[in-house]
Design an enzyme around this catalytic site. Structure first.
Site, PDB file in Angstrom:
ATOM      1  N   HIS A   1       5.111  -0.664  -8.407  1.00  0.00           N
ATOM      2  CA  HIS A   1       5.463   0.375  -7.203  1.00  0.00           C
ATOM      3  C   HIS A   1       6.316  -0.463  -6.144  1.00  0.00           C
ATOM      4  O   HIS A   1       6.679  -0.178  -5.155  1.00  0.00           O
ATOM      5  CB  HIS A   1       4.375   0.952  -6.751  1.00  0.00           C
ATOM      6  CG  HIS A   1       3.507  -0.244  -5.842  1.00  0.00           C
ATOM      7  ND1 HIS A   1       2.500  -1.007  -6.787  1.00  0.00           N
ATOM      8  CD2 HIS A   1       3.205  -0.602  -4.719  1.00  0.00           C
ATOM      9  CE1 HIS A   1       1.713  -1.818  -5.728  1.00  0.00           C
ATOM     10  NE2 HIS A   1       2.196  -1.294  -4.624  1.00  0.00           N
TER      11      HIS A   1
HETATM   12  C1  UD1 Z   1       1.785   0.964  -0.062  1.00  0.00           C
HETATM   13  C2  UD1 Z   1       1.561  -0.276   0.748  1.00  0.00           C
HETATM   14  C3  UD1 Z   1       1.436  -1.204  -0.426  1.00  0.00           C
HETATM   15  C4  UD1 Z   1       0.371  -1.060  -1.519  1.00  0.00           C
HETATM   16  C5  UD1 Z   1       0.660   0.291  -1.939  1.00  0.00           C
HETATM   17  C6  UD1 Z   1      -0.280   1.015  -2.921  1.00  0.00           C
HETATM   18  C7  UD1 Z   1       2.660  -0.858   2.885  1.00  0.00           C
HETATM   19  C8  UD1 Z   1       3.785  -1.735   3.562  1.00  0.00           C
HETATM   20  N1  UD1 Z   1       2.662  -0.764   1.343  1.00  0.00           N
HETATM   21  O1  UD1 Z   1       2.922   1.101  -0.380  1.00  0.00           O
HETATM   22  O2  UD1 Z   1       1.130  -2.599   0.134  1.00  0.00           O
HETATM   23  O3  UD1 Z   1       0.317  -1.883  -2.532  1.00  0.00           O
HETATM   24  O4  UD1 Z   1       0.820   1.324  -0.644  1.00  0.00           O
HETATM   25  O5  UD1 Z   1       0.163   2.227  -3.541  1.00  0.00           O
HETATM   26  O6  UD1 Z   1       1.825  -0.507   3.469  1.00  0.00           O
HETATM   27  N2  UD1 Z   1       3.901   8.952  -1.417  1.00  0.00           N
HETATM   28  C9  UD1 Z   1       3.354  10.227  -1.939  1.00  0.00           C
HETATM   29  N3  UD1 Z   1       2.167  10.520  -1.923  1.00  0.00           N
HETATM   30  C10 UD1 Z   1       1.408   9.497  -1.139  1.00  0.00           C
HETATM   31  C11 UD1 Z   1       1.868   8.486  -0.569  1.00  0.00           C
HETATM   32  C12 UD1 Z   1       2.979   8.231  -0.725  1.00  0.00           C
HETATM   33  O7  UD1 Z   1       4.001  10.800  -2.685  1.00  0.00           O
HETATM   34  O8  UD1 Z   1       0.075   9.885  -1.109  1.00  0.00           O
HETATM   35  C13 UD1 Z   1       5.297   8.542  -1.451  1.00  0.00           C
HETATM   36  C14 UD1 Z   1       6.020   8.469   0.018  1.00  0.00           C
HETATM   37  O9  UD1 Z   1       6.395   9.678   0.079  1.00  0.00           O
HETATM   38  C15 UD1 Z   1       6.738   7.357  -0.349  1.00  0.00           C
HETATM   39  C16 UD1 Z   1       6.536   6.584  -1.468  1.00  0.00           C
HETATM   40  O10 UD1 Z   1       5.246   7.167  -2.036  1.00  0.00           O
HETATM   41  O11 UD1 Z   1       8.276   7.933  -0.545  1.00  0.00           O
HETATM   42  C17 UD1 Z   1       5.845   5.106  -1.064  1.00  0.00           C
HETATM   43  O12 UD1 Z   1       4.765   5.302  -0.055  1.00  0.00           O
HETATM   44  P1  UD1 Z   1       4.538   4.426   1.211  1.00  0.00           P
HETATM   45  O13 UD1 Z   1       3.086   4.689   1.970  1.00  0.00           O
HETATM   46  O14 UD1 Z   1       5.740   4.123   1.984  1.00  0.00           O
HETATM   47  O15 UD1 Z   1       4.256   2.782   0.438  1.00  0.00           O
HETATM   48  P2  UD1 Z   1       3.757   2.509  -1.134  1.00  0.00           P
HETATM   49  O16 UD1 Z   1       5.080   2.041  -1.597  1.00  0.00           O
HETATM   50  O17 UD1 Z   1       2.925   3.394  -1.417  1.00  0.00           O
END
Ligand code: UD1
Length: 365
Positions: free
Chosen positions: A208
């Protein structure tokens, strides 16, 4: 005096760190715990399932911030968290890990003059292009109490000028959760049957990190690694939402090649899957530690790690992202009769959260 402790969780890797601290505080009768969920992760299978399986109650406060750019997400958490602090007036705010919610809440609390404790302090990849590295460095610089999970973290903090009296080596809270749930996962989870996988016969893959999935080139290398691994043994690949979006049509290509793609798994299913894996390939931080405790070989698809103890003592191999190199190490790992010799690091014993709670009581009463 009763201690008012506010415990903050935001994203998936936080929930297994917060859970043992919540339970350790509940076992005492001199602490009131206020549980806050920022809502950084919000899908049921990225959030709710962990609360249920880890025995956490509904959060006292849910901030519902959701996704956004780093600035948006961090700012939304800060704006929503400030009134929560005014409402509850905690004696201490406990933040864990390195996600955007960790830094955002630490910053708001410290500016209101509230003590901040950072759990899993001092880890450093020395790679400032990682958003988590910025969150770690900044959170540690402003926290009052730094609870570390490995001795290298203490050394990092001292090198950055943090006074020794703020640093407390306590061990690894994530391991508390793993040890508390391993038997249950083995007894209860039906994931191996559901996926048709046999003991020790498959690889688990997770990806991820933006550096691995956000650019076309990097993603193409990852796809190649998955396909080459699948030629050697069946691959189970639970897809993080970010990765599913980036893969797009390649999801079908991987499925056609025989890769087993799933939704993000709950805690018990994923733990069960790791317990019987032949090997794990990942870019996660926490999984490097979990595989070390389980004694399962791990190939970390990154150029650096903030968890060097998993390399020096554990089962982890830092393999970078070049397919030829990753696969040569994979072949070597698969050819071994026994996995790499390993020892479980100091303090990864199931009692880290209890130590944290005892130290906070001593400092704040
Ligand atoms: C975040 C953390 C990372 C951790 C990871 C575990 C930061 C900077 N990063 O990254 O350290 O290892 O979580 O998963 O805080 N999304 C969904 N559903 C959700 C959550 C997210 O669809 O419940 C999608 C969002 O729309 C986004 C993507 O997933 O496009 C990434 O989510 P985001 O919270 O920005 O960061 P992670 O990559 O999950």
């Amino acid at each position: 005096m009763r201690l008012r402790m506010m415990l903050v969780a935001g994203a998936r890797p936080n929930f297994m760190k917060v859970a043992p601290i919540w339970h350790a505080a509940q076992r005492r009768n001199d602490i009131d715990v206020i549980l806050v969920h920022t809502g950084q992760h919000y899908d049921p299978n990225m959030s709710d399932v962990f609360f249920t399986e880890l025995g956490l109650p509904r959060p006292d406060e849910f901030l519902g911030v959701g996704s956004g750019t780093h600035a948006e997400q961090t700012a939304k958490v800060m704006l929503a968290f400030e009134p929560v602090l005014h409402k509850h007036e905690p004696d201490v705010v406990v933040v864990v890990g390195d996600v955007n919610s960790t830094l955002a809440c630490a910053l708001v609390a410290v500016k209101l003059g509230i003590r901040v404790a950072h759990v899993e302090a001092g880890l450093r990849s020395e790679d400032r292009s990682m958003p988590e590295e910025i969150n770690r460095v900044a959170t540690d610089a402003i926290s009052d109490y730094l609870f570390t999970s490995s001795r290298d973290a203490d050394a990092n903090l001292l090198r950055e000028g943090i006074p020794a009296e703020r640093i407390f080596f306590v061990g690894n809270v994530m391991v508390d959760t793993l040890l508390a749930h391993r038997e249950q996962a083995i007894q209860k989870s039906t994931i191996l049957n559901r996926l048709g996988m046999g003991e020790g016969e498959y690889a688990v893959m997770t990806l991820h990190r933006p550096s691995n999935v956000d650019s076309e080139d990097a993603l193409q290398r990852m796809v190649e690694i998955i396909l080459l691994t699948q030629q050697r043994l069946p691959v189970v690949f639970p897809l993080h939402p970010r990765t599913r979006t980036r893969l797009g049509e390649r999801v079908e290509h991987l499925t056609n090649a025989g890769v087993t793609l799933t939704e993000p798994l709950g805690y018990l299913d994923f733990l069960r899957l790791m317990c019987s894996a032949r090997v794990v390939l990942t870019d996660s931080g926490g999984i490097q530690e979990e595989t070390t405790v389980l004694g399962i070989p791990c190939l970390t698809l990154r150029e650096n790690t903030e968890r060097p103890v998993t390399l020096t003592q554990g089962t982890n191999h830092l393999v970078g992202t070049k397919p030829e190199h990753v696969i040569s190490v994979l072949d070597w790992v698969l050819s071994q009769e026994a996995s790499k010799r390993y020892t479980v690091p100091e303090g990864w014993d199931g009692y880290a959260a209890q130590r944290i709670v005892e130290i906070l009581m001593r400092l704040l009463q």
